[in-house]
Motif scaffolding. Structure first.
Motif, short mmCIF file in Angstrom:
data_model
loop_
_atom_site.label_atom_id
_atom_site.label_comp_id
_atom_site.label_asym_id
_atom_site.label_seq_id
_atom_site.Cartn_x
_atom_site.Cartn_y
_atom_site.Cartn_z
N SER A 12 38.75 44.91 44.35
CA SER A 12 39.35 44.25 43.46
C SER A 12 40.93 44.36 43.31
O SER A 12 40.87 42.93 42.77
N LYS A 34 39.14 36.91 37.69
CA LYS A 34 37.99 37.00 37.10
C LYS A 34 36.75 38.50 38.07
O LYS A 34 36.11 39.36 37.18
N GLU A 35 36.92 38.09 39.32
CA GLU A 35 36.47 38.24 40.40
C GLU A 35 36.28 40.46 40.11
O GLU A 35 36.21 40.95 40.46
N ARG A 55 35.50 42.07 37.47
CA ARG A 55 34.33 42.41 37.55
C ARG A 55 34.22 43.76 38.98
O ARG A 55 33.02 44.45 38.80
#
Length: 337
Positions: A226, A250-251, A254
């Motif tokens: 992350s 966004k990744e 997540r």
């Protein structure tokens, strides 16, 4: 009163001309601490410092630096300081210096989160000094990297590059996760300075190193996928790829563990800002609502700044119902801030 304001660590203004000691300058500098004759300490005291650092770090991750830093500062002044002034076997003394440097780094990191950057610098410099005295490359490099992060976030890109490069140079035998940790910050700093080629080279190096780290073990590390996705986003944004920066953030969200609530507030607020910048107003509002879900649970100067910035960015769009609803919620959330 915050013990850091009355102890060995004084407040100064942030200075781009700050002199950073090189590794050879601090190596073995045991004269940095005093030795007395009143009592002796052992590894039990060292373990207590390490355990305190771990617990404070957990509190910082969940609740923000404003909650956790006073606890760390009081422990440094009232417990660790006296430990450093008494006799100990050489191996215990070096271990204590190493553990203390790690706690000093963490306390500096939390001071950055509060926005007291001069105080943070003093913690960081003392962490470098004690890491050198303990022959602790890991904390020395980690602290330099933290100083680079502070500099780049404050807009001092050239200083951030020098600090990030110094951190990497001082850790020639770094394992893959540490190499990713250092190269990611180098990429971010070079991108902020406008050096596209170096930024892309270092982010690729970070990605390769992280692949090796993840394939070898899934053990907890301070630099996770992350975090790498966040650095990829910063590089993309600085080099003009705003849509790609949004996708990478966004990744990052997540992949982020829910334990890191303060980071989620900060980085999702950044995501919303960039969603708005590419014209996705209602998507940005939805992301900001997620920020406000966590915001009351976090005591953090950086989080306060992000929520205040949200209100200023949304204000021109108040004819939109989603924006108006978000703005009113943001006003209610910041009444006491």
């Amino acid at each position: 009163m915050d013990p850091s304001r009355r102890g060995v660590l004084g407040a100064t203004l942030f200075s781009v001309a700050l002199t950073i000691p090189e590794w050879p300058d601090v190596l073995g500098r045991l004269a940095a601490v005093e030795s007395g004759k009143t009592r002796r300490i052992g590894f039990r005291e060292v373990d207590a410092v390490a355990a305190m650092t771990e617990k404070v770090s957990e509190l910082d991750d969940q609740f923000g630096g404003r909650h956790a830093r006073p606890m760390a500062a009081a422990f440094l002044v009232n417990t660790v300081g006296p430990h450093l002034k008494v006799d100990a076997p050489e191996d215990v003394r070096r271990a204590l210096l190493s553990a203390t440097s790690d706690l000093l780094y963490l306390t500096g990191f939390m001071a950055v989160d509060e926005g007291v950057h001069g105080v943070a610098q003093q913690y960081y410099l003392k962490a470098l000094e004690l890491a050198g005295a303990a022959d602790d490359h890991l904390t020395y490099c980690t602290t330099l990297r933290g100083m680079s992060l502070q500099a780049v976030d404050l807009g001092h890109a050239s200083r951030a590059v020098r600090l990030a490069d110094s951190a990497a140079a001082a850790s020639p035998a770094a394992g893959p996760r540490m190499r990713a940790f250092l190269a990611g910050q180098q990429a971010h700093s070079y991108a902020a300075s406008g050096d596209r080629s170096s930024a892309l080279s270092f982010i690729k190096e970070a990605e390769v190193a992280m692949d090796k780290a993840e394939s070898r073990a899934k053990a907890f590390g301070s630099y996770a996928p992350s975090s790498l996705a966040y650095h990829v986003s910063q590089v993309r944004y600085a080099l003009g790829d705003k849509a790609g920066a949004v996708q990478s953030l966004k990744e990052s969200d997540r992949l982020r563990d829910s334990h890191y609530r303060r980071s989620s507030v900060r980085y999702n607020a950044l995501l919303a800002e960039r969603q708005l910048e590419v014209g996705h107003l209602e998507e940005a509002c939805a992301t900001w609502h997620r920020v406000l879900d966590d915001y009351p649970l976090v005591s953090s100067g950086s989080a306060d700044e992000k929520v205040q910035r949200m209100k200023s960015l949304v204000r021109p769009h108040l004819r939109n119902q989603a924006a108006r609803s978000l703005y009113e919620r943001g006003r209610a959330a910041t009444v006491s801030v």
